[in-house]
Design a protein around this motif. Structure first.
Motif, PDB file in Angstrom:
ATOM      1  N   VAL A 109      39.983  18.655 -32.724  1.00  0.00           N
ATOM      2  CA  VAL A 109      41.082  18.847 -33.667  1.00  0.00           C
ATOM      3  C   VAL A 109      41.429  17.529 -34.340  1.00  0.00           C
ATOM      4  O   VAL A 109      41.558  17.452 -35.570  1.00  0.00           O
ATOM      5  CB  VAL A 109      42.313  19.427 -32.936  1.00  0.00           C
ATOM      6  N   ASP A 162      48.651  20.241 -39.344  1.00  0.00           N
ATOM      7  CA  ASP A 162      47.698  21.082 -40.074  1.00  0.00           C
ATOM      8  C   ASP A 162      48.355  21.677 -41.317  1.00  0.00           C
ATOM      9  O   ASP A 162      47.779  21.672 -42.415  1.00  0.00           O
ATOM     10  CB  ASP A 162      47.181  22.206 -39.176  1.00  0.00           C
ATOM     11  N   ARG A 176      41.186  24.026 -34.114  1.00  0.00           N
ATOM     12  CA  ARG A 176      42.438  24.360 -33.426  1.00  0.00           C
ATOM     13  C   ARG A 176      42.272  25.633 -32.596  1.00  0.00           C
ATOM     14  O   ARG A 176      42.750  25.703 -31.457  1.00  0.00           O
ATOM     15  CB  ARG A 176      43.545  24.539 -34.464  1.00  0.00           C
ATOM     16  N   ARG A 177      41.567  26.609 -33.134  1.00  0.00           N
ATOM     17  CA  ARG A 177      41.343  27.849 -32.374  1.00  0.00           C
ATOM     18  C   ARG A 177      40.454  27.580 -31.164  1.00  0.00           C
ATOM     19  O   ARG A 177      40.687  28.134 -30.076  1.00  0.00           O
ATOM     20  CB  ARG A 177      40.706  28.905 -33.283  1.00  0.00           C
ATOM     21  N   PRO A 192      45.837  16.720 -28.948  1.00  0.00           N
ATOM     22  CA  PRO A 192      45.617  16.762 -30.397  1.00  0.00           C
ATOM     23  C   PRO A 192      46.940  16.693 -31.143  1.00  0.00           C
ATOM     24  O   PRO A 192      48.002  16.958 -30.571  1.00  0.00           O
ATOM     25  CB  PRO A 192      44.921  18.113 -30.606  1.00  0.00           C
ATOM     26  N   PHE A 202      50.541  21.196 -34.430  1.00  0.00           N
ATOM     27  CA  PHE A 202      50.087  22.146 -35.448  1.00  0.00           C
ATOM     28  C   PHE A 202      50.770  21.911 -36.786  1.00  0.00           C
ATOM     29  O   PHE A 202      50.220  22.242 -37.842  1.00  0.00           O
ATOM     30  CB  PHE A 202      50.368  23.579 -34.964  1.00  0.00           C
TER      31      PHE A 202
END
Length: 394
Positions: free
Chosen positions: A200, A280, A252-253, A274, A277
């Motif tokens: 990530v 992102d 990320r997944r 990481p 979110f």
């Protein structure tokens, strides 16, 4: 010799002379990529090393499965064990478990169905294939089997070409499949289990670096006389940012899936977590603004009825984008884990200069001719929103 053949030979020689340099260039590029990948796998942690580790684990799982089924148990169909073990070493432990269940189910169905077809046809290979392969190919497309559906038909082929359909042989084949699945799962889960936390960060850093490169190229090109004409290449370049953004989402997944049923958090040093979110989403919005800027500039070059902004306006826009590129370059270092107070001070200073340039750009917009206000206003709006997304408090 006929003239047509002579022409054909000369034409072949001419084409041959053109093909060779292209082939040398292609082989040189491929060799350079291979060397880069090998060097990266040896000297630093990254996707190349992950690929190397997973490949060696799959090979080791296959060898171990063959040692158990073929060398120790002397199984009659030992090929199924290493074949299953290779497929079990997936990108995540959860993926291995899910794949193992799907694969064992479809292989068991293929084995039982093919064995029944062989018994029903009295071991006639061609007739058994007619009864088996169409059904197994259709069954393999059932979505519950995922990408493992093809193994049903291939397993059925192994069974049919083996030519034996006794009950004990069917049991052996199921046992060998189970041995391969268990060995592949254990090796993937307990020998350097993949955690995918670093991917990530790596892909997000790559996205931010590419964004900085696009902004830097735009800032440099807007000072040239042919700035508007070069906007098509910038738009194409900025479009590639969406691919990098998708790669971040994919990583990320993988990171979320990699943490499920994975003992790697206790068996391996996973390194720093990481980025959150929210990063992102933030950089996704930044990429959208950059793409909108390039699209507006490209529209000017393709529509003769639109009046482009003045050179002074484009020069000030270049200053804004140059500072935005500097901010992205500093953010790349921060996301790489080398965060420090000095980097944050440099980022804040660059943002202050960018906002000052943006104020000058706003003043220049008010001095534009009315015919150029539509395009200038859109560029000003997108530049302001870009700086808003890049703000340290965003």
């Amino acid at each position: 010799m006929p003239a047509g053949i002579e022409v054909s030979i000369e034409e072949r020689k001419r084409l041959k002379g053109k093909v060779r340099p292209w082939m040398r260039w292609w082989l040189g590029r491929e060799w350079a990529e291979v060397r880069r990948s090998v060097r990266s796998a040896c000297v630093e942690a990254g996707p190349e090393r992950d690929t190397l580790v997973q490949s060696l684990k799959a090979a080791g799982a296959a060898i171990a499965a063959w040692a158990v089924s073929g060398w120790w148990f002397q199984a009659p169909m030992a090929l199924l064990a290493p074949w299953t073990a290779i497929a079990m070493v997936g990108s995540t432990v959860y993926h291995s478990v899910r794949t193992g269940v799907q694969q064992f189910a479809i292989i068991a169905l293929g084995t039982v169905w093919a064995s029944a077809a062989m018994a029903f046809t009295h071991d006639q290979t061609m007739v058994a294939m007619l009864f088996t392969l169409p059904f197994m190919m259709l069954l393999g497309n059932y979505r519950r089997f995922g990408s493992q559906g093809i193994y049903g038909a291939t397993t059925a082929l192994f069974v049919i070409t083996g030519g034996v359909s006794s009950t004990s042989t069917v049991g052996h084949r199921l046992l060998e499949t189970l041995i391969g699945a268990v060995i592949g799962l254990l090796i993937n889960a307990f020998v350097l289990p993949p955690v995918h936390l670093r991917s990530v960060r790596d892909r997000l850093v790559r996205l931010v670096r590419e964004t900085a490169d696009v902004l830097g190229a735009m800032a440099e090109g807007l000072r040239e006389e042919d700035a508007v004409e070069r906007s098509a290449s910038w738009h194409l370049w900025a479009g590639g940012l969406t691919v990098s953004l998708q790669n971040v989402g994919e990583a990320r997944r993988w990171a979320m899936e990699g943490s499920r049923w994975n003992p790697g958090g206790r068996l391996r040093r996973t390194g720093p977590k990481p980025p959150p979110f929210v990063e992102d989403s933030r950089w996704g919005r930044v990429c959208t603004r950059v793409l909108a800027l390039t699209r507006t500039l490209k529209t000017i070059s393709g529509d003769t009825e639109l009046t482009p902004p003045s050179p002074d306006f484009l020069r000030l826009l270049s200053d804004v984008l140059s500072q935005a590129g500097r901010i992205c370059a500093i953010e790349t270092e921060l996301l790489s884990g080398s965060g420090s107070g000095e980097l944050r001070e440099r980022r804040d200073a660059a943002f202050g200069e960018a906002w000052s340039s943006l104020s000058s750009l706003t003043d220049a917009f008010h001095d534009q001719e009315p015919s150029a206000s539509a395009v200038g206003g859109e560029l000003l709006l997108e530049a302001r929103q870009l700086m808003t997304e890049l703000a340290p408090s965003a």
